[in-house]
Design a protein around this motif. Structure first.
Motif, PDB file in Angstrom:
ATOM      1  N   CYS A 185       0.791  -1.232   0.000  1.00 21.30           N
ATOM      2  CA  CYS A 185       0.000   0.000   0.000  1.00 21.30           C
ATOM      3  C   CYS A 185       0.819   1.275   0.000  1.00 21.30           C
ATOM      4  O   CYS A 185       0.269   2.356  -0.198  1.00 21.30           O
ATOM      5  N   GLY A 186       2.116   1.184   0.227  1.00 19.57           N
ATOM      6  CA  GLY A 186       2.917   2.401   0.277  1.00 19.57           C
ATOM      7  C   GLY A 186       2.393   3.326   1.367  1.00 19.57           C
ATOM      8  O   GLY A 186       2.107   2.896   2.482  1.00 19.57           O
ATOM      9  N   GLN A 187       2.224   4.592   1.030  1.00 21.04           N
ATOM     10  CA  GLN A 187       1.781   5.592   1.994  1.00 21.04           C
ATOM     11  C   GLN A 187       0.260   5.670   2.102  1.00 21.04           C
ATOM     12  O   GLN A 187      -0.263   6.533   2.783  1.00 21.04           O
ATOM     13  N   GLY A 188      -0.443   4.757   1.435  1.00 19.30           N
ATOM     14  CA  GLY A 188      -1.858   4.580   1.691  1.00 19.30           C
ATOM     15  C   GLY A 188      -2.872   5.290   0.810  1.00 19.30           C
ATOM     16  O   GLY A 188      -4.060   5.228   1.107  1.00 19.30           O
ATOM     17  N   ALA A 189      -2.476   5.932  -0.265  1.00 19.16           N
ATOM     18  CA  ALA A 189      -3.428   6.702  -1.065  1.00 19.16           C
ATOM     19  C   ALA A 189      -4.625   5.862  -1.518  1.00 19.16           C
ATOM     20  O   ALA A 189      -5.773   6.296  -1.390  1.00 19.16           O
ATOM     21  N   ALA A 190      -4.383   4.676  -2.042  1.00 17.43           N
ATOM     22  CA  ALA A 190      -5.498   3.837  -2.506  1.00 17.43           C
ATOM     23  C   ALA A 190      -6.322   3.333  -1.323  1.00 17.43           C
ATOM     24  O   ALA A 190      -7.551   3.213  -1.420  1.00 17.43           O
ATOM     25  N   SER A 191      -5.678   3.067  -0.193  1.00 17.34           N
ATOM     26  CA  SER A 191      -6.403   2.642   1.009  1.00 17.34           C
ATOM     27  C   SER A 191      -7.378   3.730   1.455  1.00 17.34           C
ATOM     28  O   SER A 191      -8.517   3.442   1.830  1.00 17.34           O
ATOM     29  N   PHE A 192      -6.928   4.975   1.415  1.00 13.56           N
ATOM     30  CA  PHE A 192      -7.806   6.085   1.806  1.00 13.56           C
ATOM     31  C   PHE A 192      -9.013   6.148   0.886  1.00 13.56           C
ATOM     32  O   PHE A 192     -10.142   6.339   1.322  1.00 13.56           O
TER      33      PHE A 192
ATOM     34  N   ALA B 134       1.224   6.550   6.404  1.00 15.51           N
ATOM     35  CA  ALA B 134      -0.167   6.197   6.099  1.00 15.51           C
ATOM     36  C   ALA B 134      -1.043   6.361   7.338  1.00 15.51           C
ATOM     37  O   ALA B 134      -2.155   6.905   7.254  1.00 15.51           O
ATOM     38  N   ARG B 135      -0.569   5.905   8.480  1.00 15.91           N
ATOM     39  CA  ARG B 135      -1.354   6.039   9.718  1.00 15.91           C
ATOM     40  C   ARG B 135      -1.605   7.502  10.058  1.00 15.91           C
ATOM     41  O   ARG B 135      -2.723   7.883  10.434  1.00 15.91           O
ATOM     42  N   ALA B 136      -0.577   8.330   9.925  1.00 15.87           N
ATOM     43  CA  ALA B 136      -0.734   9.754  10.228  1.00 15.87           C
ATOM     44  C   ALA B 136      -1.701  10.418   9.247  1.00 15.87           C
ATOM     45  O   ALA B 136      -2.551  11.217   9.645  1.00 15.87           O
ATOM     46  N   GLN B 137      -1.580  10.081   7.980  1.00 20.44           N
ATOM     47  CA  GLN B 137      -2.464  10.659   6.967  1.00 20.44           C
ATOM     48  C   GLN B 137      -3.905  10.184   7.162  1.00 20.44           C
ATOM     49  O   GLN B 137      -4.847  10.962   6.989  1.00 20.44           O
ATOM     50  N   ALA B 138      -4.103   8.934   7.547  1.00 20.94           N
ATOM     51  CA  ALA B 138      -5.451   8.422   7.813  1.00 20.94           C
ATOM     52  C   ALA B 138      -6.102   9.219   8.938  1.00 20.94           C
ATOM     53  O   ALA B 138      -7.296   9.537   8.873  1.00 20.94           O
ATOM     54  N   GLN B 139      -5.303   9.542   9.935  1.00 20.19           N
ATOM     55  CA  GLN B 139      -5.835  10.341  11.044  1.00 20.19           C
ATOM     56  C   GLN B 139      -6.220  11.735  10.547  1.00 20.19           C
ATOM     57  O   GLN B 139      -7.308  12.238  10.871  1.00 20.19           O
ATOM     58  N   ARG B 140      -5.366  12.365   9.746  1.00 22.75           N
ATOM     59  CA  ARG B 140      -5.674  13.701   9.210  1.00 22.75           C
ATOM     60  C   ARG B 140      -6.939  13.678   8.361  1.00 22.75           C
ATOM     61  O   ARG B 140      -7.712  14.634   8.357  1.00 22.75           O
TER      62      ARG B 140
ATOM     63  N   THR C   5      -9.453   6.777  10.155  1.00 23.36           N
ATOM     64  CA  THR C   5      -8.811   5.749  10.979  1.00 23.36           C
ATOM     65  C   THR C   5      -9.799   4.671  11.402  1.00 23.36           C
ATOM     66  O   THR C   5      -9.392   3.537  11.661  1.00 23.36           O
ATOM     67  N   GLY C   6     -11.072   4.988  11.449  1.00 26.13           N
ATOM     68  CA  GLY C   6     -12.064   3.964  11.778  1.00 26.13           C
ATOM     69  C   GLY C   6     -12.242   2.943  10.674  1.00 26.13           C
ATOM     70  O   GLY C   6     -12.761   1.849  10.906  1.00 26.13           O
ATOM     71  N   ARG C   7     -11.827   3.283   9.468  1.00 21.80           N
ATOM     72  CA  ARG C   7     -11.970   2.375   8.325  1.00 21.80           C
ATOM     73  C   ARG C   7     -10.631   1.881   7.780  1.00 21.80           C
ATOM     74  O   ARG C   7     -10.623   0.989   6.941  1.00 21.80           O
ATOM     75  N   CYS C   8      -9.530   2.478   8.194  1.00 25.21           N
ATOM     76  CA  CYS C   8      -8.205   2.112   7.676  1.00 25.21           C
ATOM     77  C   CYS C   8      -7.300   1.632   8.797  1.00 25.21           C
ATOM     78  O   CYS C   8      -7.101   2.328   9.789  1.00 25.21           O
ATOM     79  N   ARG C   9      -6.747   0.443   8.611  1.00 23.63           N
ATOM     80  CA  ARG C   9      -5.685  -0.055   9.477  1.00 23.63           C
ATOM     81  C   ARG C   9      -4.488  -0.340   8.581  1.00 23.63           C
ATOM     82  O   ARG C   9      -4.651  -0.685   7.411  1.00 23.63           O
ATOM     83  N   PHE C  10      -3.320  -0.207   9.157  1.00 22.38           N
ATOM     84  CA  PHE C  10      -2.095  -0.437   8.394  1.00 22.38           C
ATOM     85  C   PHE C  10      -1.153  -1.315   9.200  1.00 22.38           C
ATOM     86  O   PHE C  10      -1.105  -1.226  10.421  1.00 22.38           O
ATOM     87  N   ALA C  11      -0.409  -2.170   8.501  1.00 24.02           N
ATOM     88  CA  ALA C  11       0.531  -3.062   9.160  1.00 24.02           C
ATOM     89  C   ALA C  11       1.767  -3.260   8.289  1.00 24.02           C
ATOM     90  O   ALA C  11       1.668  -3.306   7.058  1.00 24.02           O
ATOM     91  N   VAL C  12       2.899  -3.368   8.946  1.00 30.65           N
ATOM     92  CA  VAL C  12       4.135  -3.723   8.258  1.00 30.65           C
ATOM     93  C   VAL C  12       4.094  -5.227   8.015  1.00 30.65           C
ATOM     94  O   VAL C  12       3.797  -5.998   8.921  1.00 30.65           O
TER      95      VAL C  12
END
Length: 180
Positions: free
Chosen positions: A46-53, A75-81, A85-92
């Protein structure tokens, strides 16, 4: 991935600007209506999460995975902004170890990552009727390489899906299909 790969991706993300707020990968923009507006999704590499958002804003609960801890932190910081965050989780996750364990999902999105060893696991992770959206670098209109799909590779690899649309050219190959 090797430790060297992980370090390389962390360094790349540490020096790059955060990705845009979201949106479908351009190759899938004409097919947005095919994506469900509820359910679950797995965003591979997912990289920095653009598609996840985008998937989260589209109504899906998303798990984004990437080998880079730097990308995941961004990605986590951007999801919060963005308030997702209620719909996006991220994991290494090191995808050399396979897909992370988890339930079946309604959508799998894989943009700019190719590891043919995961093909069966990807299909098996989809619910019946689930959607696979994959776009990878390709030898078609591009140069050969270890991470580039050969001509026809995606349609062959995912022949047991009902293909909605597919294409290859200009150095990329893509496929949008549903699990039977």
């Amino acid at each position: 991935m090797s430790e060297q790969d992980r370090v390389r991706w962390d360094a790349r993300y540490a020096t790059s600007a955060a990705e845009p707020e979201g949106g479908p990968p351009p190759v899938f923009a004409a097919h947005v209506a095919e994506f469900p507006t509820a359910g679950t999704a797995l965003d591979i590499a997912c990289g920095q999460g653009a598609a996840s958002f985008w998937l989260a804003q589209h109504g899906l609960d998303v798990l984004g995975v990437d080998v880079s801890a730097v990308a995941i932190a961004t990605a986590r910081a951007q999801a919060q902004r963005l308030g997702v965050t209620g719909r996006c989780r991220f994991a290494v996750a090191d995808l050399d170890d396979g897909l992370p364990a988890g339930p079946l999902v309604d959508v799998i999105l894989c943009h700019r990552f190719r590891d043919a060893r995961l093909d069966r696991a990807v299909v098996s992770r989809l619910v019946p009727g689930g959607l696979l959206a994959i776009c990878v670098l390709s030898e078609v209109g591009g140069s050969p390489g270890p991470f580039r799909a050969r001509p026809g590779e995606l349609t062959t690899a995912f022949a047991d899906l009902d293909v909605i649309a597919a294409g290859e050219g200009d150095g990329q190959a893509w496929l949008l299909g549903r699990r039977r």
